[in-house]
Design a protein around this motif. Structure first.
Motif, PDB file in Angstrom:
ATOM      1  N   LEU A   1      21.223 -38.610  34.521  1.00  0.00           N
ATOM      2  CA  LEU A   1      19.821 -38.407  34.889  1.00  0.00           C
ATOM      3  C   LEU A   1      19.702 -37.790  36.283  1.00  0.00           C
ATOM      4  CD1 LEU A   1      16.787 -39.072  34.188  1.00  0.00           C
ATOM      5  CD2 LEU A   1      17.149 -41.197  35.427  1.00  0.00           C
ATOM      6  N   ALA A   2      20.507 -38.296  37.228  1.00  0.00           N
ATOM      7  CA  ALA A   2      20.413 -37.867  38.626  1.00  0.00           C
ATOM      8  C   ALA A   2      21.208 -36.602  38.919  1.00  0.00           C
ATOM      9  CB  ALA A   2      20.889 -38.984  39.540  1.00  0.00           C
ATOM     10  N   GLY A   3      22.185 -36.305  38.082  1.00  0.00           N
ATOM     11  CA  GLY A   3      22.970 -35.088  38.291  1.00  0.00           C
ATOM     12  C   GLY A   3      24.272 -35.280  39.033  1.00  0.00           C
ATOM     13  N   SER A   4      24.573 -36.493  39.480  1.00  0.00           N
ATOM     14  CA  SER A   4      25.858 -36.758  40.136  1.00  0.00           C
ATOM     15  C   SER A   4      26.166 -38.250  40.068  1.00  0.00           C
ATOM     16  CB  SER A   4      25.836 -36.309  41.603  1.00  0.00           C
ATOM     17  OG  SER A   4      25.066 -37.179  42.394  1.00  0.00           O
ATOM     18  N   ASP A   5      27.455 -38.564  40.177  1.00  0.00           N
ATOM     19  CA  ASP A   5      27.861 -39.970  40.161  1.00  0.00           C
ATOM     20  C   ASP A   5      27.298 -40.714  41.364  1.00  0.00           C
ATOM     21  OD1 ASP A   5      29.281 -39.665  37.820  1.00  0.00           O
ATOM     22  OD2 ASP A   5      31.211 -39.368  38.818  1.00  0.00           O
ATOM     23  N   GLN A   6      27.317 -40.072  42.525  1.00  0.00           N
ATOM     24  CA  GLN A   6      26.836 -40.714  43.744  1.00  0.00           C
ATOM     25  C   GLN A   6      25.344 -41.043  43.642  1.00  0.00           C
ATOM     26  OE1 GLN A   6      27.355 -38.396  47.279  1.00  0.00           O
ATOM     27  NE2 GLN A   6      27.030 -40.133  48.630  1.00  0.00           N
ATOM     28  N   ALA A   7      24.554 -40.106  43.166  1.00  0.00           N
ATOM     29  CA  ALA A   7      23.122 -40.355  43.015  1.00  0.00           C
ATOM     30  C   ALA A   7      22.872 -41.427  41.950  1.00  0.00           C
ATOM     31  CB  ALA A   7      22.398 -39.066  42.656  1.00  0.00           C
ATOM     32  N   GLY A   8      23.683 -41.444  40.895  1.00  0.00           N
ATOM     33  CA  GLY A   8      23.577 -42.473  39.867  1.00  0.00           C
ATOM     34  C   GLY A   8      23.874 -43.853  40.425  1.00  0.00           C
ATOM     35  N   LYS A   9      24.875 -43.940  41.312  1.00  0.00           N
ATOM     36  CA  LYS A   9      25.206 -45.229  41.930  1.00  0.00           C
ATOM     37  C   LYS A   9      24.074 -45.716  42.829  1.00  0.00           C
ATOM     38  CE  LYS A   9      30.182 -44.572  41.818  1.00  0.00           C
ATOM     39  NZ  LYS A   9      31.398 -44.331  42.595  1.00  0.00           N
ATOM     40  N   ARG A  10      23.421 -44.791  43.534  1.00  0.00           N
ATOM     41  CA  ARG A  10      22.290 -45.201  44.378  1.00  0.00           C
ATOM     42  C   ARG A  10      21.157 -45.769  43.525  1.00  0.00           C
ATOM     43  NH1 ARG A  10      23.668 -40.550  47.498  1.00  0.00           N
ATOM     44  NH2 ARG A  10      22.152 -39.286  46.364  1.00  0.00           N
ATOM     45  N   LEU A  11      20.894 -45.131  42.390  1.00  0.00           N
ATOM     46  CA  LEU A  11      19.853 -45.642  41.495  1.00  0.00           C
ATOM     47  C   LEU A  11      20.235 -47.009  40.935  1.00  0.00           C
ATOM     48  CD1 LEU A  11      18.900 -42.372  39.590  1.00  0.00           C
ATOM     49  CD2 LEU A  11      17.459 -43.645  41.197  1.00  0.00           C
TER      50      LEU A  11
ATOM     51  N   GLY B   1      26.419 -52.517  32.600  1.00  0.00           N
ATOM     52  CA  GLY B   1      26.575 -51.772  33.837  1.00  0.00           C
ATOM     53  C   GLY B   1      27.203 -50.390  33.695  1.00  0.00           C
ATOM     54  N   PRO B   2      28.383 -50.262  33.065  1.00  0.00           N
ATOM     55  CA  PRO B   2      29.015 -48.953  32.952  1.00  0.00           C
ATOM     56  C   PRO B   2      28.175 -47.952  32.139  1.00  0.00           C
ATOM     57  CG  PRO B   2      30.621 -50.672  32.547  1.00  0.00           C
ATOM     58  CD  PRO B   2      29.281 -51.340  32.621  1.00  0.00           C
ATOM     59  N   GLU B   3      27.542 -48.435  31.090  1.00  0.00           N
ATOM     60  CA  GLU B   3      26.691 -47.586  30.256  1.00  0.00           C
ATOM     61  C   GLU B   3      25.456 -47.135  31.043  1.00  0.00           C
ATOM     62  OE1 GLU B   3      24.340 -47.831  25.968  1.00  0.00           O
ATOM     63  OE2 GLU B   3      25.348 -49.613  26.749  1.00  0.00           O
ATOM     64  N   LEU B   4      24.869 -48.057  31.794  1.00  0.00           N
ATOM     65  CA  LEU B   4      23.707 -47.732  32.612  1.00  0.00           C
ATOM     66  C   LEU B   4      24.084 -46.757  33.719  1.00  0.00           C
ATOM     67  CD1 LEU B   4      20.748 -48.096  33.396  1.00  0.00           C
ATOM     68  CD2 LEU B   4      21.417 -50.189  34.628  1.00  0.00           C
ATOM     69  N   LEU B   5      25.220 -46.970  34.356  1.00  0.00           N
ATOM     70  CA  LEU B   5      25.672 -46.071  35.416  1.00  0.00           C
ATOM     71  C   LEU B   5      25.888 -44.658  34.880  1.00  0.00           C
ATOM     72  CD1 LEU B   5      26.562 -45.459  38.272  1.00  0.00           C
ATOM     73  CD2 LEU B   5      28.843 -46.331  37.685  1.00  0.00           C
ATOM     74  N   ALA B   6      26.483 -44.539  33.719  1.00  0.00           N
ATOM     75  CA  ALA B   6      26.697 -43.215  33.123  1.00  0.00           C
ATOM     76  C   ALA B   6      25.364 -42.529  32.836  1.00  0.00           C
ATOM     77  CB  ALA B   6      27.522 -43.340  31.848  1.00  0.00           C
ATOM     78  N   ALA B   7      24.411 -43.277  32.312  1.00  0.00           N
ATOM     79  CA  ALA B   7      23.091 -42.708  32.009  1.00  0.00           C
ATOM     80  C   ALA B   7      22.368 -42.295  33.291  1.00  0.00           C
ATOM     81  CB  ALA B   7      22.254 -43.707  31.225  1.00  0.00           C
TER      82      ALA B   7
END
Length: 113
Positions: free
Chosen positions: A77-87, A67-73
């Protein structure tokens, strides 16, 4: 008046909302301005979203990621933590992804072929 009773976690909630005639009229105008089906369709992500396709490809190519590794990637990819969390939430509910709970971090596996 609208009254809402219940709990949020262990906390009791007792909320009263009072609306005058103008508030009710404004609420009725907003509700009739956009049908619920249109609002739901607008909130639903489209299938041709290139960012979503790249997020799926990222996990598919890796096979599995914690999870943490995927969230960072995904955030990169998305350009922000918030957009990464949505993905990440979309991947969590994706039929092609299996989530295995291991210790503190879930493991995301691509299971579709």
């Amino acid at each position: 008046m609208i009254r809402v009773r219940g709990t949020v976690g262990a906390w009791p909630v007792d909320l009263q909302i009072e609306l005058d005639d103008q508030d009710w009229a404004a609420l009725a105008r907003q509700a009739s301005a956009e049908p619920a089906t249109t609002a739901a369709a607008a909130a639903r992500p489209s299938g041709d979203d290139p960012l979503w396709s790249r997020a799926q490809a990222l996990l598919r190519e890796a096979g599995e990621l914690e999870g943490p590794e995927l969230l960072a990637a995904l955030a990169a990819l998305a350009g922000s933590d918030q957009a990464g969390k949505r993905l990440l939430v979309r991947l969590r509910h994706c039929d092609q992804v299996e989530i295995v709970q291991r210790g503190e971090a879930p493991l995301y596996r691509w299971i579709a072929q």
